[in-house]
Design a protein around this motif. Structure first.
Motif, PDB file in Angstrom:
ATOM      1  N   LEU A  96      -2.898   4.497   8.690  1.00 29.60           N
ATOM      2  CA  LEU A  96      -3.936   3.611   8.191  1.00 29.60           C
ATOM      3  C   LEU A  96      -5.201   4.391   7.837  1.00 29.60           C
ATOM      4  N   SER A  97      -5.723   4.089   6.668  1.00 31.13           N
ATOM      5  CA  SER A  97      -6.992   4.673   6.223  1.00 31.13           C
ATOM      6  C   SER A  97      -7.744   3.573   5.476  1.00 31.13           C
ATOM      7  N   GLY A  98      -8.861   3.155   6.030  1.00 29.12           N
ATOM      8  CA  GLY A  98      -9.596   2.058   5.423  1.00 29.12           C
ATOM      9  C   GLY A  98      -8.805   0.761   5.399  1.00 29.12           C
ATOM     10  N   GLY A  99      -7.926   0.592   6.377  1.00 26.90           N
ATOM     11  CA  GLY A  99      -7.132  -0.623   6.462  1.00 26.90           C
ATOM     12  C   GLY A  99      -5.870  -0.613   5.637  1.00 26.90           C
ATOM     13  N   SER A 140       0.814  -1.219   0.000  1.00 28.10           N
ATOM     14  CA  SER A 140       0.000   0.000   0.000  1.00 28.10           C
ATOM     15  C   SER A 140       0.846   1.268   0.000  1.00 28.10           C
ATOM     16  N   VAL A 141       2.110   1.178   0.469  1.00 24.58           N
ATOM     17  CA  VAL A 141       2.986   2.355   0.480  1.00 24.58           C
ATOM     18  C   VAL A 141       3.252   2.845  -0.946  1.00 24.58           C
ATOM     19  N   SER A 142       3.404   1.921  -1.879  1.00 22.98           N
ATOM     20  CA  SER A 142       3.730   2.298  -3.257  1.00 22.98           C
ATOM     21  C   SER A 142       2.547   2.152  -4.210  1.00 22.98           C
TER      22      SER A 142
END
Length: 245
Positions: free
Chosen positions: A124-127, A77-79
């Motif tokens: 975290l946003s929305g998991g 999710s970071v990239s």
């Protein structure tokens, strides 16, 4: 109060003390303090608060909770595309807040000049982890919007020999510039090359001048890494330029 070292600081020794971060002062401290106060006064939460100096002459900043992506291996999710879009929009927000201000000094905006996942706080946003703030503003200075966006493309996309799909990275470059709504696109790739050339030459010259931190970077092979990344971008310049037009 107890001090604990914060990870990822290859150049400066940075520690956490309670809800604050302490870092060595520099010739840029006054400018950075003024910039962070401007961003805070504007209600922007994407940078730490500047809290002055401590008894040891160190900058005191508010600590930002979250995940700082300083390690080589990161959650997907970071990239992700979503995170790239958020990074670009955060950059646009602080650029717009500094445009026309005395700190911009007649240039377009104040640039961060060191935007990378290692200087980004994710929450975290929305998991999923999403960018919420930038740290390490000590290189901030007046500049052009394209300067920061070029640095974003280089660092967040990892432009260099590790890229295995040029078409995909070109698509993601376009995603960044579209999300920022950059108008100065014809200079983007040349500015990436300018950053890379400036980076390795700066490390070399400062290391030769006796800068211990820069010597450590050179010894760690960073100069060669940046030179190789420069050649990779140069060899694919046409493809990358066409992708953002």
């Amino acid at each position: 109060m107890h001090e604990s070292s914060l990870p990822g600081g290859f150049v400066n020794a940075v520690v956490r003390v309670g809800d604050t971060v302490r870092r060595p002062a520099s010739t840029r401290t006054t400018f950075v303090g003024d910039l962070l106060r401007l961003l805070e006064a504007s209600g922007w939460s994407g940078a730490p608060r500047y809290l002055g100096m401590d008894d040891e002459g160190r900058e005191v900043l508010g600590h930002l909770d979250g995940h700082v992506a300083w390690e080589p291996q990161q959650p997907a999710s970071v990239s992700s595309d979503e995170s790239l879009v958020t990074v670009a929009r955060l950059v646009r927000e602080f650029h717009d807040l500094t445009a026309g201000s005395p700190l911009a000094g007649g240039r377009e905006v104040v640039c961060h000049n060191d935007l990378s996942p290692k200087n980004t706080v994710y929450q975290l946003s929305g998991g999923e982890l999403r960018p919420t703030a930038f740290i390490d503003w000590d290189l901030a200075a007046p500049g052009a919007r394209v300067h920061d966006i070029a640095h974003v493309c280089w660092q967040y996309l990892g432009l260099g020999p590790s890229v295995t799909d040029v078409a995909e990275v070109a698509r993601r470059m376009r995603l960044i510039v579209d999300s920022y709504e950059l108008t100065d696109r014809q200079r983007l790739v040349s500015t990436i090359l300018w950053w890379q050339d400036r980076c390795w030459r700066g490390i070399e010259s400062q290391a030769d001048a006796g800068d211990v931190a820069m010597a450590r970077l050179r010894d760690a092979g960073v100069v060669r890494q940046v030179q190789t990344a420069y050649q990779w971008v140069l060899d694919r310049r046409g493809v990358l330029e066409r992708s953002v037009q």
